[in-house]
Design a protein around this motif. Structure first.
Motif, mmCIF file in Angstrom:
data_model
loop_
_atom_site.group_PDB
_atom_site.id
_atom_site.type_symbol
_atom_site.label_atom_id
_atom_site.label_comp_id
_atom_site.label_asym_id
_atom_site.label_seq_id
_atom_site.Cartn_x
_atom_site.Cartn_y
_atom_site.Cartn_z
ATOM 1 N N GLY A 4 0.798 -1.213 0.000
ATOM 2 C CA GLY A 4 0.000 0.000 0.000
ATOM 3 C C GLY A 4 0.834 1.267 0.000
ATOM 4 O O GLY A 4 0.342 2.335 0.308
ATOM 5 N N GLY A 5 2.142 1.129 -0.323
ATOM 6 C CA GLY A 5 2.992 2.305 -0.397
ATOM 7 C C GLY A 5 3.416 2.855 0.948
ATOM 8 O O GLY A 5 3.980 3.927 1.025
ATOM 9 N N GLN A 6 3.127 2.137 2.033
ATOM 10 C CA GLN A 6 3.530 2.636 3.353
ATOM 11 C C GLN A 6 5.023 2.419 3.563
ATOM 12 O O GLN A 6 5.578 1.404 3.164
ATOM 13 N N GLU A 7 5.635 3.402 4.184
ATOM 14 C CA GLU A 7 7.042 3.314 4.513
ATOM 15 C C GLU A 7 7.229 2.349 5.681
ATOM 16 O O GLU A 7 6.417 2.313 6.606
ATOM 17 N N ALA A 8 8.301 1.551 5.640
ATOM 18 C CA ALA A 8 8.581 0.599 6.711
ATOM 19 C C ALA A 8 8.883 1.349 8.007
ATOM 20 O O ALA A 8 9.530 2.389 8.004
ATOM 21 N N SER A 9 8.409 0.811 9.104
ATOM 22 C CA SER A 9 8.658 1.413 10.412
ATOM 23 C C SER A 9 10.095 1.174 10.839
ATOM 24 O O SER A 9 10.616 0.068 10.674
ATOM 25 N N PRO A 10 10.738 2.179 11.433
ATOM 26 C CA PRO A 10 12.084 1.965 11.975
ATOM 27 C C PRO A 10 12.085 0.919 13.098
ATOM 28 O O PRO A 10 13.125 0.372 13.425
ATOM 29 N N ARG A 96 18.822 2.495 14.216
ATOM 30 C CA ARG A 96 18.972 3.274 15.454
ATOM 31 C C ARG A 96 18.559 4.725 15.272
ATOM 32 O O ARG A 96 17.896 5.292 16.126
ATOM 33 N N GLU A 97 18.967 5.331 14.177
ATOM 34 C CA GLU A 97 18.589 6.736 13.939
ATOM 35 C C GLU A 97 17.088 6.870 13.762
ATOM 36 O O GLU A 97 16.469 7.793 14.287
ATOM 37 N N GLY A 98 16.473 5.942 13.035
ATOM 38 C CA GLY A 98 15.024 5.978 12.831
ATOM 39 C C GLY A 98 14.275 5.766 14.131
ATOM 40 O O GLY A 98 13.279 6.450 14.410
ATOM 41 N N ILE A 99 14.758 4.824 14.958
ATOM 42 C CA ILE A 99 14.128 4.569 16.258
ATOM 43 C C ILE A 99 14.236 5.819 17.125
ATOM 44 O O ILE A 99 13.266 6.221 17.766
ATOM 45 N N SER A 100 15.403 6.449 17.118
ATOM 46 C CA SER A 100 15.585 7.684 17.903
ATOM 47 C C SER A 100 14.631 8.769 17.432
ATOM 48 O O SER A 100 14.041 9.482 18.247
ATOM 49 N N VAL A 102 11.672 8.359 16.011
ATOM 50 C CA VAL A 102 10.314 8.000 16.443
ATOM 51 C C VAL A 102 10.132 8.326 17.925
ATOM 52 O O VAL A 102 9.147 8.951 18.323
ATOM 53 N N LEU A 103 11.093 7.924 18.756
ATOM 54 C CA LEU A 103 10.973 8.168 20.198
ATOM 55 C C LEU A 103 11.086 9.653 20.528
ATOM 56 O O LEU A 103 10.346 10.158 21.369
ATOM 57 N N ASP A 104 11.997 10.364 19.852
ATOM 58 C CA ASP A 104 12.115 11.807 20.079
ATOM 59 C C ASP A 104 10.821 12.526 19.709
ATOM 60 O O ASP A 104 10.454 13.523 20.330
ATOM 61 N N GLY A 105 10.108 12.006 18.717
ATOM 62 C CA GLY A 105 8.832 12.594 18.318
ATOM 63 C C GLY A 105 7.757 12.461 19.380
ATOM 64 O O GLY A 105 6.738 13.152 19.334
ATOM 65 N N CYS A 106 7.982 11.587 20.349
ATOM 66 C CA CYS A 106 7.024 11.397 21.443
ATOM 67 C C CYS A 106 7.271 12.357 22.602
ATOM 68 O O CYS A 106 6.429 12.481 23.493
ATOM 69 N N LEU A 107 8.424 13.012 22.608
ATOM 70 C CA LEU A 107 8.756 13.919 23.700
ATOM 71 C C LEU A 107 7.963 15.212 23.588
ATOM 72 O O LEU A 107 7.557 15.612 22.505
#
Length: 143
Positions: A4-10, A96-100, A102-107
Motif C-alpha cells: 500500500g505504499g507505506q514506509e517501513a517502520s524503523p 537506530r537513527e530511525g528509532i531515535s 520515532v521516540l524523540d517525536g514522542c517527547l
C-alpha cells in the motif's frame, strides 16, 4: 502483495523492548514499557522515588546508593527527581537513527514541557536529593 505504499517502520526489526517511561499524564508514577514481537503494553509500575514518602525508602546503604544514582541534579532550577525514560531495545539490523527519531517525536515540545512544569507544581515531590553532600542524601521536602 503490495504494502500500500507505506514506509517501513524503523521499529520493524525490534524483537523485544522493555524499560520505564515518564509520561505527562502520570507525574508520580513510572510506567513499565514491555514489547515482544507485535505485543506491546504500557502499565503502571510504581511511584517514582521522588514521589514516595521517605519512610518507605530502603535503608540499606547499597540500595540507597542505587536510588541516588537515578536522581538528576537540578538543571536550570528544575528538579525532576528520578523521572526519566529508560528503554532497552533488542533486535537485528535495527535502524537506530530511525528509532531515535520515532521516540524523540514522542517527547514534549519546549512549550508543552513548560506547561507540564507549571501543572506539576500542584503535585510537588515528597523527596529531593541533596547533592551538596557526598554521597548525595535524600531529604524530605517541607512545605
Amino acid at each position: 502483495g503490495g504494502g500500500g505504499g507505506q514506509e517501513a517502520s524503523p521499529l520493524q526489526n525490534v524483537v523485544r523492548s522493555k524499560g520505564f517511561v515518564w509520561t505527562e499524564r502520570f507525574h508520580k508514577v513510572a510506567l513499565l514499557w514491555s514489547q515482544a514481537g507485535k505485543a506491546f503494553s504500557l502499565r503502571e509500575f510504581g511511584m517514582f522515588w521522588a514521589a514516595t514518602p521517605l519512610k518507605y525508602w530502603p535503608r540499606a546503604p547499597h540500595e540507597l546508593a542505587e536510588l541516588t544514582a537515578d536522581f538528576s541534579p537540578n538543571v536550570e532550577g528544575i528538579d525532576w527527581g528520578d523521572r526519566r525514560q529508560e528503554i532497552v531495545m533488542i533486535g537485528c539490523e535495527m535502524d537506530r537513527e530511525g528509532i531515535s527519531r520515532v521516540l524523540d517525536g514522542c517527547l514534549l515540545s519546549d512549550a508543552e514541557m513548560q506547561e507540564y512544569q507549571e501543572a506539576a507544581h500542584s503535585q510537588p515531590d515528597l523527596v529531593r536529593m541533596d547533592f551538596s553532600q557526598s554521597p548525595p542524601r535524600p531529604r524530605r521536602v517541607t512545605g
